[in-house]
Design a protein around this motif. Structure first.
Motif, mmCIF file in Angstrom:
data_model
loop_
_atom_site.group_PDB
_atom_site.id
_atom_site.type_symbol
_atom_site.label_atom_id
_atom_site.label_comp_id
_atom_site.label_asym_id
_atom_site.label_seq_id
_atom_site.Cartn_x
_atom_site.Cartn_y
_atom_site.Cartn_z
ATOM 1 N N LEU A 50 0.790 -1.394 0.013
ATOM 2 C CA LEU A 50 0.027 0.067 0.032
ATOM 3 C C LEU A 50 0.866 1.327 -0.026
ATOM 4 O O LEU A 50 0.674 2.298 -0.544
ATOM 5 C CB LEU A 50 -1.014 0.016 1.255
ATOM 6 N N LYS A 51 1.781 1.278 0.690
ATOM 7 C CA LYS A 51 2.853 2.469 0.745
ATOM 8 C C LYS A 51 3.309 2.615 -0.634
ATOM 9 O O LYS A 51 3.559 3.855 -0.772
ATOM 10 C CB LYS A 51 4.140 1.900 1.653
ATOM 11 N N GLY A 52 3.538 1.503 -1.491
ATOM 12 C CA GLY A 52 4.053 1.806 -2.671
ATOM 13 C C GLY A 52 3.094 2.380 -3.709
ATOM 14 O O GLY A 52 3.467 2.790 -4.831
ATOM 15 N N ARG A 53 1.706 1.825 -3.459
ATOM 16 C CA ARG A 53 0.703 2.147 -4.251
ATOM 17 C C ARG A 53 0.125 3.630 -4.257
ATOM 18 O O ARG A 53 -0.308 4.241 -5.064
ATOM 19 C CB ARG A 53 -0.405 1.248 -4.317
ATOM 20 N N PHE A 54 0.117 4.170 -3.029
ATOM 21 C CA PHE A 54 -0.596 5.579 -2.499
ATOM 22 C C PHE A 54 0.526 6.394 -2.001
ATOM 23 O O PHE A 54 1.215 6.193 -1.167
ATOM 24 C CB PHE A 54 -1.649 5.216 -1.610
ATOM 25 N N ASP A 55 0.300 7.748 -2.633
ATOM 26 C CA ASP A 55 0.955 8.518 -1.963
ATOM 27 C C ASP A 55 0.531 9.015 -0.750
ATOM 28 O O ASP A 55 -0.718 9.130 -0.319
ATOM 29 C CB ASP A 55 0.862 10.177 -2.916
ATOM 30 N N GLY A 56 1.363 9.048 0.409
ATOM 31 C CA GLY A 56 0.889 9.634 1.664
ATOM 32 C C GLY A 56 0.700 8.400 2.551
ATOM 33 O O GLY A 56 0.543 8.610 3.534
ATOM 34 N N VAL A 57 0.679 7.257 1.680
ATOM 35 C CA VAL A 57 0.542 6.120 2.845
ATOM 36 C C VAL A 57 1.873 5.529 3.322
ATOM 37 O O VAL A 57 2.932 5.321 2.504
ATOM 38 C CB VAL A 57 -0.102 4.949 2.119
ATOM 39 N N MET A 58 2.173 5.333 4.364
ATOM 40 C CA MET A 58 3.476 4.991 5.256
ATOM 41 C C MET A 58 3.037 3.486 5.795
ATOM 42 O O MET A 58 2.110 3.146 6.153
ATOM 43 C CB MET A 58 3.709 6.094 6.107
ATOM 44 N N ALA A 59 4.183 2.974 6.023
ATOM 45 C CA ALA A 59 4.085 1.403 6.473
ATOM 46 C C ALA A 59 4.954 1.320 7.974
ATOM 47 O O ALA A 59 5.834 1.728 8.205
ATOM 48 C CB ALA A 59 4.684 0.400 5.340
ATOM 49 N N GLY A 60 4.059 0.480 8.707
ATOM 50 C CA GLY A 60 4.732 -0.121 9.934
ATOM 51 C C GLY A 60 4.657 -1.242 10.111
ATOM 52 O O GLY A 60 3.692 -2.008 9.268
ATOM 53 N N LEU A 61 5.947 -1.999 10.400
ATOM 54 C CA LEU A 61 6.181 -3.627 10.285
ATOM 55 C C LEU A 61 6.250 -4.053 11.591
ATOM 56 O O LEU A 61 6.998 -3.227 12.328
ATOM 57 C CB LEU A 61 7.499 -3.896 9.554
ATOM 58 N N GLY A 62 5.234 -4.951 12.063
ATOM 59 C CA GLY A 62 5.362 -5.290 13.308
ATOM 60 C C GLY A 62 4.469 -6.509 13.381
ATOM 61 O O GLY A 62 3.742 -7.042 12.837
ATOM 62 N N LEU A 63 4.903 -7.305 14.592
ATOM 63 C CA LEU A 63 4.098 -8.625 14.976
ATOM 64 C C LEU A 63 3.255 -8.230 16.254
ATOM 65 O O LEU A 63 3.749 -7.449 17.190
ATOM 66 C CB LEU A 63 5.087 -9.690 15.517
ATOM 67 N N HIS A 64 2.048 -8.202 15.937
ATOM 68 C CA HIS A 64 0.904 -8.058 17.028
ATOM 69 C C HIS A 64 1.003 -8.718 18.189
ATOM 70 O O HIS A 64 1.075 -10.106 18.144
ATOM 71 C CB HIS A 64 -0.381 -7.624 16.464
ATOM 72 N N PRO A 65 1.316 -8.172 19.372
ATOM 73 C CA PRO A 65 1.334 -9.170 20.721
ATOM 74 C C PRO A 65 0.186 -9.868 21.025
ATOM 75 O O PRO A 65 0.304 -11.014 21.528
ATOM 76 C CB PRO A 65 1.482 -7.914 21.958
ATOM 77 N N ALA A 66 -0.988 -9.560 20.706
ATOM 78 C CA ALA A 66 -2.243 -10.369 20.825
ATOM 79 C C ALA A 66 -1.975 -11.793 20.009
ATOM 80 O O ALA A 66 -2.783 -12.586 20.136
ATOM 81 C CB ALA A 66 -3.522 -9.739 20.400
ATOM 82 N N ALA A 74 7.481 -21.178 14.134
ATOM 83 C CA ALA A 74 8.225 -20.788 12.803
ATOM 84 C C ALA A 74 7.612 -19.720 12.328
ATOM 85 O O ALA A 74 8.228 -18.764 11.503
ATOM 86 C CB ALA A 74 8.189 -21.936 11.915
ATOM 87 N N GLU A 75 6.337 -19.341 12.508
ATOM 88 C CA GLU A 75 5.579 -18.254 12.052
ATOM 89 C C GLU A 75 6.123 -16.750 12.862
ATOM 90 O O GLU A 75 6.240 -15.941 11.960
ATOM 91 C CB GLU A 75 4.250 -18.123 12.127
ATOM 92 N N VAL A 76 6.310 -17.044 14.111
ATOM 93 C CA VAL A 76 6.797 -15.792 14.738
ATOM 94 C C VAL A 76 8.302 -15.471 14.001
ATOM 95 O O VAL A 76 8.762 -14.363 13.840
ATOM 96 C CB VAL A 76 7.018 -16.087 16.256
ATOM 97 N N GLU A 77 9.076 -16.385 13.982
ATOM 98 C CA GLU A 77 10.457 -16.458 13.446
ATOM 99 C C GLU A 77 10.509 -15.665 12.038
ATOM 100 O O GLU A 77 11.250 -14.959 11.529
ATOM 101 C CB GLU A 77 11.341 -17.649 13.520
ATOM 102 N N ALA A 78 9.523 -16.269 11.216
ATOM 103 C CA ALA A 78 9.335 -15.655 9.681
ATOM 104 C C ALA A 78 9.071 -14.309 10.044
ATOM 105 O O ALA A 78 9.451 -13.251 9.175
ATOM 106 C CB ALA A 78 8.485 -16.617 9.186
ATOM 107 N N GLY A 79 8.148 -13.924 10.733
ATOM 108 C CA GLY A 79 7.744 -12.643 11.099
ATOM 109 C C GLY A 79 8.989 -11.665 11.471
ATOM 110 O O GLY A 79 9.036 -10.559 10.750
ATOM 111 N N LEU A 80 9.795 -12.025 12.321
ATOM 112 C CA LEU A 80 10.600 -11.158 12.648
ATOM 113 C C LEU A 80 11.919 -11.125 11.755
ATOM 114 O O LEU A 80 12.437 -10.029 11.410
ATOM 115 C CB LEU A 80 11.323 -11.808 13.900
ATOM 116 N N ALA A 81 12.048 -12.292 10.900
ATOM 117 C CA ALA A 81 12.965 -12.014 9.997
ATOM 118 C C ALA A 81 12.564 -11.070 8.753
ATOM 119 O O ALA A 81 13.317 -10.504 8.316
ATOM 120 C CB ALA A 81 13.061 -13.590 9.156
#
Ligand code: ZN
Length: 255
Positions: A50-66, A74-81
């Motif tokens: 979405l950041k690439g597609r729309f002007d003004g859209v910014m991105a946050g990358l994270g794993l949600h604690p919930a 393995a999914e947690v590790e893949a997310g962190l990677a």
């Protein structure tokens, strides 16, 4: 006249069906920047897309604690990677944090804390601020935010942190940013807390598409949030919009 720039500093835009229409409606309401936070590897990809597609859209990358306690290791590790590999392409780390509502096993809290710590390390390496979730862990997450800022010199934002006036004052004493969302529209207790946020640490958000009453929220709602926040703080919309835009630049480390 310069146009006002409102910023939705915390939004799950990829969960909205017609993103293009939502971005357009937001711009019509002065909301020209939207931080799309993510929860897992799939939504991180969507946020960057979405950041690439729309002007003004910014991105946050994270794993949600919930989510982390329920994900296979393995999914947690893949997310962190994924965060480690792509945080430099994004604008912030998040949505990360602590969520004690979902704790089930004795080891769940320590695991959430370790995943948060590893994300903090990546934010430090990429020099990105952090966008933090703190459900039922307000004090504990604030302590983490303060430690992150002290150790890295980077900024932290407590998202939807409008439950306790005392904790908001504590956050502001420590230079931690606090964002207010649509609960300010009709909740006197939130309005009371919003008055306590320092002028130079106030941010706005929607956490959309979280529903309010009958309606699904969307980034355009930041306009209403801004008008209400201005009203309860005894200022005008124009002044508030200008101040919050400056705060956001400073939060990113660019202002
Ligand atoms: Zn969120």
């Amino acid at each position: 006249m310069t146009p006002f720039v409102l910023i939705d500093t915390h939004c799950h835009l990829y969960q909205i069906a017609d993103v293009e229409a939502a971005v357009r409606r937001a711009a019509e309401q002065d909301v020209r920047r939207i931080v799309v936070v993510s929860e897992d590897a799939a939504s991180m990809r969507k946020a960057l897309d979405l950041k690439g597609r729309f002007d003004g859209v910014m991105a946050g990358l994270g794993l949600h604690p919930a989510l982390v306690n329920r994900m296979p290791a393995a999914e947690v590790e893949a997310g962190l990677a994924f965060i480690g590999a792509h945080l430099g392409e994004a604008d912030a780390l998040g949505e990360a944090g602590l969520d004690f509502k979902v704790l089930e096993r004795p080891e769940d809290e320590a695991f959430q804390r370790s995943v948060l710590e590893r994300q903090f390390e990546m934010a430090r390496a990429a020099k990105r601020p952090v966008n933090l979730h703190s459900r039922r862990a307000l004090r504990e997450t604030l302590e983490e935010a303060v430690r992150f800022r002290r150790e890295t010199g980077l900024n932290a934002q407590m998202h939807w942190f409008t439950q306790s006036r005392k904790l908001v004052r504590k956050a502001c004493d420590q230079g931690i940013y606090v964002s207010a969302g649509p609960s300010v529209l009709d909740r006197p207790d939130t309005q009371e807390v919003v008055r306590a946020i320092a002028d130079d640490l106030l941010l706005l958000e929607t956490d959309s598409p979280v529903p309010f009453g009958e309606e699904q929220s969307e980034p355009a709602w930041v306009r209403r949030v801004a008008q209400k926040v201005a009203e309860v703080r005894g200022t005008d919309y124009e002044t508030l919009a200008g101040r919050v835009a400056e705060n956001f630049e400073r939060y990113l480390g660019r202002g």
